[in-house]
Design a protein around this motif. Structure first.
Motif, PDB file in Angstrom:
ATOM      1  N   LYS A  45       0.854  -1.195   0.000  1.00  0.00           N
ATOM      2  CA  LYS A  45       0.000   0.000   0.000  1.00  0.00           C
ATOM      3  C   LYS A  45       0.886   1.239   0.000  1.00  0.00           C
ATOM      4  CE  LYS A  45      -0.666   0.011   5.045  1.00  0.00           C
ATOM      5  NZ  LYS A  45      -1.671  -0.105   6.131  1.00  0.00           N
ATOM      6  N   PRO A  46       0.331   2.407  -0.331  1.00  0.00           N
ATOM      7  CA  PRO A  46       1.164   3.611  -0.399  1.00  0.00           C
ATOM      8  C   PRO A  46       1.856   3.906   0.930  1.00  0.00           C
ATOM      9  CG  PRO A  46      -0.977   4.002  -1.402  1.00  0.00           C
ATOM     10  CD  PRO A  46      -1.076   2.667  -0.721  1.00  0.00           C
ATOM     11  N   THR A  47       3.101   4.317   0.840  1.00  0.00           N
ATOM     12  CA  THR A  47       3.827   4.721   2.039  1.00  0.00           C
ATOM     13  C   THR A  47       3.156   5.956   2.637  1.00  0.00           C
ATOM     14  OG1 THR A  47       5.353   5.871   0.564  1.00  0.00           O
ATOM     15  CG2 THR A  47       6.035   3.722   1.376  1.00  0.00           C
ATOM     16  N   VAL A  48       3.478   6.243   3.889  1.00  0.00           N
ATOM     17  CA  VAL A  48       2.754   7.301   4.593  1.00  0.00           C
ATOM     18  C   VAL A  48       2.921   8.659   3.918  1.00  0.00           C
ATOM     19  CG1 VAL A  48       2.526   8.549   6.780  1.00  0.00           C
ATOM     20  CG2 VAL A  48       2.856   6.071   6.794  1.00  0.00           C
ATOM     21  N   HIS A  49       4.123   8.973   3.453  1.00  0.00           N
ATOM     22  CA  HIS A  49       4.306  10.285   2.821  1.00  0.00           C
ATOM     23  C   HIS A  49       3.577  10.381   1.487  1.00  0.00           C
ATOM     24  CE1 HIS A  49       7.574   8.120   0.729  1.00  0.00           C
ATOM     25  NE2 HIS A  49       7.465   9.030  -0.218  1.00  0.00           N
ATOM     26  N   LYS A  50       3.267   9.233   0.866  1.00  0.00           N
ATOM     27  CA  LYS A  50       2.475   9.231  -0.362  1.00  0.00           C
ATOM     28  C   LYS A  50       0.977   9.296  -0.058  1.00  0.00           C
ATOM     29  CE  LYS A  50       5.331   9.187  -3.815  1.00  0.00           C
ATOM     30  NZ  LYS A  50       5.282  10.254  -4.848  1.00  0.00           N
ATOM     31  N   ALA A  51       0.555   8.553   0.956  1.00  0.00           N
ATOM     32  CA  ALA A  51      -0.861   8.546   1.315  1.00  0.00           C
ATOM     33  C   ALA A  51      -1.280   9.860   1.976  1.00  0.00           C
ATOM     34  CB  ALA A  51      -1.155   7.386   2.251  1.00  0.00           C
ATOM     35  N   TYR A  52      -0.345  10.520   2.637  1.00  0.00           N
ATOM     36  CA  TYR A  52      -0.643  11.786   3.320  1.00  0.00           C
ATOM     37  C   TYR A  52       0.294  12.871   2.767  1.00  0.00           C
ATOM     38  CZ  TYR A  52      -3.578   8.920   6.272  1.00  0.00           C
ATOM     39  OH  TYR A  52      -4.558   8.078   6.700  1.00  0.00           O
ATOM     40  N   ASP A  53       1.385  13.136   3.440  1.00  0.00           N
ATOM     41  CA  ASP A  53       2.373  14.103   2.958  1.00  0.00           C
ATOM     42  C   ASP A  53       3.627  13.938   3.804  1.00  0.00           C
ATOM     43  OD1 ASP A  53       2.379  16.358   5.202  1.00  0.00           O
ATOM     44  OD2 ASP A  53       0.284  15.793   4.840  1.00  0.00           O
ATOM     45  N   GLU A  54       4.709  14.605   3.401  1.00  0.00           N
ATOM     46  CA  GLU A  54       5.987  14.404   4.073  1.00  0.00           C
ATOM     47  C   GLU A  54       5.975  14.915   5.510  1.00  0.00           C
ATOM     48  OE1 GLU A  54       9.473  15.515   1.881  1.00  0.00           O
ATOM     49  OE2 GLU A  54       8.580  14.904  -0.027  1.00  0.00           O
ATOM     50  N   ALA A  55       5.378  16.061   5.746  1.00  0.00           N
ATOM     51  CA  ALA A  55       5.344  16.601   7.103  1.00  0.00           C
ATOM     52  C   ALA A  55       4.585  15.664   8.042  1.00  0.00           C
ATOM     53  CB  ALA A  55       4.705  17.988   7.105  1.00  0.00           C
ATOM     54  N   THR A  56       3.447  15.154   7.567  1.00  0.00           N
ATOM     55  CA  THR A  56       2.686  14.211   8.379  1.00  0.00           C
ATOM     56  C   THR A  56       3.493  12.949   8.638  1.00  0.00           C
ATOM     57  OG1 THR A  56       0.586  15.055   7.517  1.00  0.00           O
ATOM     58  CG2 THR A  56       0.542  12.874   8.509  1.00  0.00           C
ATOM     59  N   ALA A  57       4.213  12.462   7.632  1.00  0.00           N
ATOM     60  CA  ALA A  57       5.023  11.262   7.796  1.00  0.00           C
ATOM     61  C   ALA A  57       6.106  11.456   8.855  1.00  0.00           C
ATOM     62  CB  ALA A  57       5.648  10.858   6.461  1.00  0.00           C
ATOM     63  N   ILE A  58       6.741  12.613   8.869  1.00  0.00           N
ATOM     64  CA  ILE A  58       7.749  12.899   9.894  1.00  0.00           C
ATOM     65  C   ILE A  58       7.119  12.835  11.285  1.00  0.00           C
ATOM     66  CG2 ILE A  58       9.263  14.682  10.853  1.00  0.00           C
ATOM     67  CD1 ILE A  58       9.719  15.623   7.935  1.00  0.00           C
ATOM     68  N   LEU A  59       5.969  13.461  11.432  1.00  0.00           N
ATOM     69  CA  LEU A  59       5.302  13.497  12.729  1.00  0.00           C
ATOM     70  C   LEU A  59       4.775  12.120  13.134  1.00  0.00           C
ATOM     71  CD1 LEU A  59       3.447  16.897  12.374  1.00  0.00           C
ATOM     72  CD2 LEU A  59       5.498  16.402  13.728  1.00  0.00           C
ATOM     73  N   VAL A  60       4.340  11.324  12.168  1.00  0.00           N
ATOM     74  CA  VAL A  60       3.926   9.952  12.461  1.00  0.00           C
ATOM     75  C   VAL A  60       5.088   9.171  13.074  1.00  0.00           C
ATOM     76  CG1 VAL A  60       3.363   7.723  11.382  1.00  0.00           C
ATOM     77  CG2 VAL A  60       2.033   9.755  10.817  1.00  0.00           C
ATOM     78  N   GLY A  61       6.263   9.267  12.450  1.00  0.00           N
ATOM     79  CA  GLY A  61       7.423   8.583  13.008  1.00  0.00           C
ATOM     80  C   GLY A  61       7.753   9.064  14.404  1.00  0.00           C
ATOM     81  N   ASP A  62       7.725  10.369  14.611  1.00  0.00           N
ATOM     82  CA  ASP A  62       7.993  10.933  15.934  1.00  0.00           C
ATOM     83  C   ASP A  62       7.001  10.401  16.967  1.00  0.00           C
ATOM     84  OD1 ASP A  62       9.965  12.418  14.707  1.00  0.00           O
ATOM     85  OD2 ASP A  62       8.812  14.294  14.682  1.00  0.00           O
ATOM     86  N   ALA A  63       5.721  10.391  16.600  1.00  0.00           N
ATOM     87  CA  ALA A  63       4.682   9.970  17.541  1.00  0.00           C
ATOM     88  C   ALA A  63       4.780   8.479  17.858  1.00  0.00           C
ATOM     89  CB  ALA A  63       3.297  10.304  16.973  1.00  0.00           C
TER      90      ALA A  63
END
Length: 320
Positions: A120-138
């Motif tokens: 399935k699409p990676t997080v930065h593709k399904a959402y956006d790069e900023a959200t993906a960074i914060l997902v990893g942090d969280a």
């Protein structure tokens, strides 16, 4: 938050015909349920709110896929030592959160730049790069919140041991440091020529440290003696090395459809692998040798270690 201290608090050790496949699937299901219960929109004590977009993206990153090998190793090691698996399930799930965070960041354009993960699409593709960074942090901080929570492990000394161990395995001298070395091995920071020992060190940090700690976490929860813990660490380090070599072989031989992500990228990027250093036949031989190390390391437990022995064989024989 829905409690998992009922049906998902522990993992029962049934003994079907194909014990290993059954156990792997059983633990994966328990981990999925445990993580789903943690990743809910309801605000928890001490929190102000849980942003909807962040929670949706975290669930996208974590749920619905993966073998859950790391929590499996924690649960099965604790079970072999005769411990209740509820604490190991929580500890293993925390490790899985760190693993998922690492995948989210690893997939981003500045790192490996992948569009697919687990089909399935990676997080930065399904959402956006900023959200993906914060997902990893969280996900990373949630992992340590879980380990520090007395709900899952009442003994403060064990909680501290788990937090310290995961911090070391995932940080500067472990996974994160190994990721930086891996980027350097592509030549990003200047010309480089890695030896076999350099490659082994890189892989022991990037991939092996978290896998080895998964075993150690089960040993900590299971109350292993110092000698038992050393033996299990030997198993974990050998397993981590075998896992990475098998992964490098799959990157060369498996299809993108089977893997659920792009393949062949490591070779194209000039990444350091033992397949390059040893050739495919040599890499397979090294995998076989490492399985032997794993089996020897847990020999003192006899039949009780059968699942861990099969986990080592599964690691090198897997096709995805």
């Amino acid at each position: 938050m829905t409690s998992t201290q009922g049906s998902h608090a522990s993992v029962k050790a049934d003994a079907p015909v194909d014990a290993f496949s059954h156990r792997l699937a059983t633990v994966a299901d328990a981990v999925e349920a445990w993580l789903a219960d943690r990743l809910t929109p309801e605000t928890q004590a001490g929190e102000i709110t849980r942003p909807v977009r962040l929670m949706e993206a975290m669930r996208h990153a974590v749920l619905g896929g993966g073998k859950r090998l790391r929590p499996f190793l924690a649960v099965e090691t604790a079970r072999m030592l005769g411990a209740d698996t509820a604490g190991a399930l929580a500890a293993g799930s925390a490790i899985e959160l760190v693993h998922c965070y690492s995948l989210v960041h690893d997939d981003m354009p500045a790192m490996d730049d992948d569009d697919l993960r687990r089909g399935k699409p990676t997080v930065h593709k399904a959402y956006d790069e900023a959200t993906a960074i914060l997902v990893g942090d969280a996900l990373q901080t949630l992992a340590f919140e879980v380990l520090a929570d007395a709900t899952w492990q009442p003994d403060p000394a064990i909680r501290a041991d788990l937090v310290l161990g995961l911090a070391k395995a995932s940080g500067l001298g472990g996974m994160v440091g190994g990721q930086l070395l891996d980027l350097g091995a592509e030549g990003r920071f200047g010309p480089v020529s890695l030896t076999v020992d350099d490659t082994l060190q890189l892989q022991a940090m990037k991939t092996g440290a978290i896998l080895a700690f998964s075993v150690e976490a089960g040993a900590i929860v299971g109350g292993a003696t110092p000698d038992e813990r050393r033996a299990l660490l030997r198993y974990g380090h050998a397993l981590g090395q075998a896992f990475q070599i098998a992964d490098d072989i799959l990157d060369r031989e498996a299809s993108a459809e089977a893997m659920g992500k792009a393949t062949g990228k490591d070779k194209d990027a000039g990444k350091a692998t033992l397949v390059d250093r040893l050739g495919l036949d040599g890499a397979r031989a090294e995998c076989d040798r490492l399985v032997g190390v794993c089996e020897d390391a847990v020999s003192a437990w006899g039949d009780r270690a059968q699942i861990l022995r099969e986990a080592a064989r599964f690691t090198v024989a897997r096709k995805v």
